[in-house]
Design a protein around this motif. Sequence first.
Motif, PDB file in Angstrom:
ATOM      1  N   VAL A 267     -22.142  31.550 -32.582  1.00  0.00           N
ATOM      2  CA  VAL A 267     -20.877  30.875 -32.254  1.00  0.00           C
ATOM      3  C   VAL A 267     -20.973  30.201 -30.884  1.00  0.00           C
ATOM      4  O   VAL A 267     -20.541  29.056 -30.712  1.00  0.00           O
ATOM      5  CB  VAL A 267     -19.709  31.886 -32.309  1.00  0.00           C
ATOM      6  N   ARG A 268     -21.552  30.866 -29.894  1.00  0.00           N
ATOM      7  CA  ARG A 268     -21.683  30.273 -28.546  1.00  0.00           C
ATOM      8  C   ARG A 268     -22.591  29.046 -28.567  1.00  0.00           C
ATOM      9  O   ARG A 268     -22.344  28.066 -27.869  1.00  0.00           O
ATOM     10  CB  ARG A 268     -22.220  31.298 -27.543  1.00  0.00           C
ATOM     11  N   GLU A 269     -23.646  29.086 -29.358  1.00  0.00           N
ATOM     12  CA  GLU A 269     -24.546  27.932 -29.473  1.00  0.00           C
ATOM     13  C   GLU A 269     -23.845  26.749 -30.128  1.00  0.00           C
ATOM     14  O   GLU A 269     -24.101  25.596 -29.771  1.00  0.00           O
ATOM     15  CB  GLU A 269     -25.811  28.314 -30.247  1.00  0.00           C
ATOM     16  N   VAL A 270     -22.932  27.014 -31.057  1.00  0.00           N
ATOM     17  CA  VAL A 270     -22.149  25.929 -31.675  1.00  0.00           C
ATOM     18  C   VAL A 270     -21.256  25.281 -30.628  1.00  0.00           C
ATOM     19  O   VAL A 270     -21.156  24.050 -30.561  1.00  0.00           O
ATOM     20  CB  VAL A 270     -21.321  26.442 -32.880  1.00  0.00           C
ATOM     21  N   GLU A 271     -20.611  26.097 -29.798  1.00  0.00           N
ATOM     22  CA  GLU A 271     -19.777  25.540 -28.725  1.00  0.00           C
ATOM     23  C   GLU A 271     -20.607  24.614 -27.838  1.00  0.00           C
ATOM     24  O   GLU A 271     -20.178  23.495 -27.512  1.00  0.00           O
ATOM     25  CB  GLU A 271     -19.178  26.660 -27.870  1.00  0.00           C
ATOM     26  N   ASN A 272     -21.794  25.062 -27.449  1.00  0.00           N
ATOM     27  CA  ASN A 272     -22.663  24.234 -26.599  1.00  0.00           C
ATOM     28  C   ASN A 272     -23.108  22.963 -27.303  1.00  0.00           C
ATOM     29  O   ASN A 272     -23.157  21.892 -26.692  1.00  0.00           O
ATOM     30  CB  ASN A 272     -23.883  25.040 -26.145  1.00  0.00           C
ATOM     31  N   ARG A 273     -23.449  23.049 -28.591  1.00  0.00           N
ATOM     32  CA  ARG A 273     -23.899  21.869 -29.332  1.00  0.00           C
ATOM     33  C   ARG A 273     -22.787  20.820 -29.437  1.00  0.00           C
ATOM     34  O   ARG A 273     -23.028  19.628 -29.272  1.00  0.00           O
ATOM     35  CB  ARG A 273     -24.387  22.258 -30.724  1.00  0.00           C
ATOM     36  N   ILE A 274     -21.560  21.264 -29.699  1.00  0.00           N
ATOM     37  CA  ILE A 274     -20.435  20.324 -29.776  1.00  0.00           C
ATOM     38  C   ILE A 274     -20.182  19.686 -28.409  1.00  0.00           C
ATOM     39  O   ILE A 274     -20.002  18.472 -28.302  1.00  0.00           O
ATOM     40  CB  ILE A 274     -19.163  21.035 -30.306  1.00  0.00           C
ATOM     41  N   ALA A 275     -20.208  20.491 -27.341  1.00  0.00           N
ATOM     42  CA  ALA A 275     -20.001  19.962 -25.987  1.00  0.00           C
ATOM     43  C   ALA A 275     -21.079  18.946 -25.638  1.00  0.00           C
ATOM     44  O   ALA A 275     -20.773  17.876 -25.078  1.00  0.00           O
ATOM     45  CB  ALA A 275     -19.991  21.103 -24.969  1.00  0.00           C
ATOM     46  N   GLU A 276     -22.336  19.247 -25.983  1.00  0.00           N
ATOM     47  CA  GLU A 276     -23.433  18.301 -25.730  1.00  0.00           C
ATOM     48  C   GLU A 276     -23.210  16.983 -26.467  1.00  0.00           C
ATOM     49  O   GLU A 276     -23.485  15.908 -25.928  1.00  0.00           O
ATOM     50  CB  GLU A 276     -24.771  18.902 -26.166  1.00  0.00           C
ATOM     51  N   GLY A 277     -22.709  17.062 -27.697  1.00  0.00           N
ATOM     52  CA  GLY A 277     -22.426  15.852 -28.476  1.00  0.00           C
ATOM     53  C   GLY A 277     -21.379  14.973 -27.803  1.00  0.00           C
ATOM     54  O   GLY A 277     -21.528  13.748 -27.742  1.00  0.00           O
ATOM     55  N   PHE A 278     -20.307  15.585 -27.294  1.00  0.00           N
ATOM     56  CA  PHE A 278     -19.270  14.811 -26.600  1.00  0.00           C
ATOM     57  C   PHE A 278     -19.801  14.212 -25.296  1.00  0.00           C
ATOM     58  O   PHE A 278     -19.482  13.077 -24.959  1.00  0.00           O
ATOM     59  CB  PHE A 278     -18.035  15.679 -26.327  1.00  0.00           C
ATOM     60  N   ARG A 279     -20.629  14.973 -24.585  1.00  0.00           N
ATOM     61  CA  ARG A 279     -21.205  14.439 -23.338  1.00  0.00           C
ATOM     62  C   ARG A 279     -22.198  13.306 -23.635  1.00  0.00           C
ATOM     63  O   ARG A 279     -22.206  12.281 -22.954  1.00  0.00           O
ATOM     64  CB  ARG A 279     -21.892  15.547 -22.541  1.00  0.00           C
ATOM     65  N   ALA A 280     -23.037  13.478 -24.629  1.00  0.00           N
ATOM     66  CA  ALA A 280     -24.053  12.475 -24.963  1.00  0.00           C
ATOM     67  C   ALA A 280     -23.424  11.150 -25.387  1.00  0.00           C
ATOM     68  O   ALA A 280     -23.949  10.079 -25.054  1.00  0.00           O
ATOM     69  CB  ALA A 280     -24.972  12.991 -26.068  1.00  0.00           C
ATOM     70  N   ARG A 281     -22.310  11.207 -26.079  1.00  0.00           N
ATOM     71  CA  ARG A 281     -21.632   9.979 -26.516  1.00  0.00           C
ATOM     72  C   ARG A 281     -20.636   9.481 -25.462  1.00  0.00           C
ATOM     73  O   ARG A 281     -19.919   8.520 -25.716  1.00  0.00           O
ATOM     74  CB  ARG A 281     -20.913  10.215 -27.831  1.00  0.00           C
ATOM     75  N   GLU A 282     -20.570  10.187 -24.362  1.00  0.00           N
ATOM     76  CA  GLU A 282     -19.674   9.856 -23.257  1.00  0.00           C
ATOM     77  C   GLU A 282     -18.219   9.761 -23.703  1.00  0.00           C
ATOM     78  O   GLU A 282     -17.453   8.914 -23.254  1.00  0.00           O
ATOM     79  CB  GLU A 282     -20.128   8.556 -22.571  1.00  0.00           C
ATOM     80  N   LEU A 283     -17.843  10.682 -24.592  1.00  0.00           N
ATOM     81  CA  LEU A 283     -16.460  10.741 -25.081  1.00  0.00           C
ATOM     82  C   LEU A 283     -15.615  11.651 -24.190  1.00  0.00           C
ATOM     83  O   LEU A 283     -14.433  11.387 -23.977  1.00  0.00           O
ATOM     84  CB  LEU A 283     -16.428  11.242 -26.521  1.00  0.00           C
ATOM     85  N   LEU A 284     -16.213  12.717 -23.702  1.00  0.00           N
ATOM     86  CA  LEU A 284     -15.563  13.632 -22.768  1.00  0.00           C
ATOM     87  C   LEU A 284     -16.564  13.995 -21.680  1.00  0.00           C
ATOM     88  O   LEU A 284     -17.732  14.249 -21.966  1.00  0.00           O
ATOM     89  CB  LEU A 284     -15.106  14.913 -23.481  1.00  0.00           C
ATOM     90  N   LYS A 285     -16.089  14.014 -20.447  1.00  0.00           N
ATOM     91  CA  LYS A 285     -16.982  14.306 -19.325  1.00  0.00           C
ATOM     92  C   LYS A 285     -17.298  15.802 -19.238  1.00  0.00           C
ATOM     93  O   LYS A 285     -18.449  16.195 -19.101  1.00  0.00           O
ATOM     94  CB  LYS A 285     -16.340  13.815 -18.028  1.00  0.00           C
ATOM     95  N   ASN A 286     -16.269  16.638 -19.283  1.00  0.00           N
ATOM     96  CA  ASN A 286     -16.420  18.095 -19.225  1.00  0.00           C
ATOM     97  C   ASN A 286     -15.663  18.726 -20.395  1.00  0.00           C
ATOM     98  O   ASN A 286     -14.576  19.277 -20.215  1.00  0.00           O
ATOM     99  CB  ASN A 286     -15.888  18.660 -17.907  1.00  0.00           C
ATOM    100  N   PRO A 287     -16.232  18.635 -21.599  1.00  0.00           N
ATOM    101  CA  PRO A 287     -15.503  19.152 -22.763  1.00  0.00           C
ATOM    102  C   PRO A 287     -15.333  20.670 -22.718  1.00  0.00           C
ATOM    103  O   PRO A 287     -16.243  21.399 -22.321  1.00  0.00           O
ATOM    104  CB  PRO A 287     -16.379  18.742 -23.942  1.00  0.00           C
ATOM    105  N   ILE A 288     -14.158  21.103 -23.110  1.00  0.00           N
ATOM    106  CA  ILE A 288     -13.882  22.536 -23.222  1.00  0.00           C
ATOM    107  C   ILE A 288     -13.718  22.823 -24.711  1.00  0.00           C
ATOM    108  O   ILE A 288     -12.770  22.359 -25.353  1.00  0.00           O
ATOM    109  CB  ILE A 288     -12.633  22.933 -22.424  1.00  0.00           C
ATOM    110  N   ILE A 289     -14.673  23.565 -25.238  1.00  0.00           N
ATOM    111  CA  ILE A 289     -14.749  23.831 -26.671  1.00  0.00           C
ATOM    112  C   ILE A 289     -14.577  25.319 -26.910  1.00  0.00           C
ATOM    113  O   ILE A 289     -15.173  26.144 -26.211  1.00  0.00           O
ATOM    114  CB  ILE A 289     -16.127  23.411 -27.242  1.00  0.00           C
ATOM    115  N   SER A 290     -13.784  25.660 -27.906  1.00  0.00           N
ATOM    116  CA  SER A 290     -13.655  27.052 -28.329  1.00  0.00           C
ATOM    117  C   SER A 290     -13.957  27.121 -29.824  1.00  0.00           C
ATOM    118  O   SER A 290     -13.361  26.387 -30.618  1.00  0.00           O
ATOM    119  CB  SER A 290     -12.233  27.558 -28.064  1.00  0.00           C
TER     120      SER A 290
END
Length: 192
Positions: A87-110
Motif C-alpha cells: 500500500v505504501r509503495e502504491v502511494e509513492n508510485r501515484i505521487a511520482e506520477g503526479f510529480r513527473a507529469r508536473e500536475l502536482l508539486k507536492n502530492p499528498i496521497i492516501s
Amino acid sequence: MMQRSKELVLTMTFLAAFALLGACSSPLGSLPPVSAASASEYRLQPGDELLVTIQDVAQADRSYIIDSSGTISLPLLQEVKVAGLSVREVENRIAEGFRARELLKNPIISVQPGALRPFYVIGEVNSPGEINYRQGMTVLSAISAAGGYTYRAQEGQVEVVRTVNGQEVRSKASEDTLIQPGDRIRVYERWF
C-alpha cells in the motif's frame, strides 16, 4: 508360551509398521514451513480494492479495483501499475506520477486497502469454502470462520497454498501463522 511369544512379536511388528506407515504418509511431512518472506507485508494483487484519496484532485477520491493486468485507472494519470506493490509503495508510485507529469508539486496521497480478496478453507472443517479476509487473521481464526475442525481433522498444522511472485508455493503452517488474501488453507484428515 511359545504361541504367546509369536503373537506378541507379530503384534509388535504390526504396530511398528502401522506407526511407520502413518508417519510417512502425512501429506504435510514433506512441505516446508511458511517462509518469513511470504508472510511479510501484503503485496496487492488483481481483484483487491483500494480506497484512494488525492489532496486537490477531488474526482480521484474513490475506490478502485485492481484489474487483471495489475493496474488501476486514475483521473489525470490514466493507468498505474500497482500489482505486487505494498500500500505504501502504491502511494509513492501515484505521487511520482503526479510529480513527473508536473500536475502536482507536492502530492499528498492516501491509499487504504478496501475489500481484499477472499481466502479459502477446504478439507476437514465444518463449513469449507470462500471466506472474507480481515487484517491480522491467523490460520486458527480462518479455521474458526470455516466452522472449526471436524472430528476427523488433523489439528495443529495445515497446508497453505500462496502465490508468491506469480508462483504457487505450498507450505505447512501452524495455527498462529498469519494468512493473506487469496491463500488456500487445507486441513487434512488425521490417520489415527
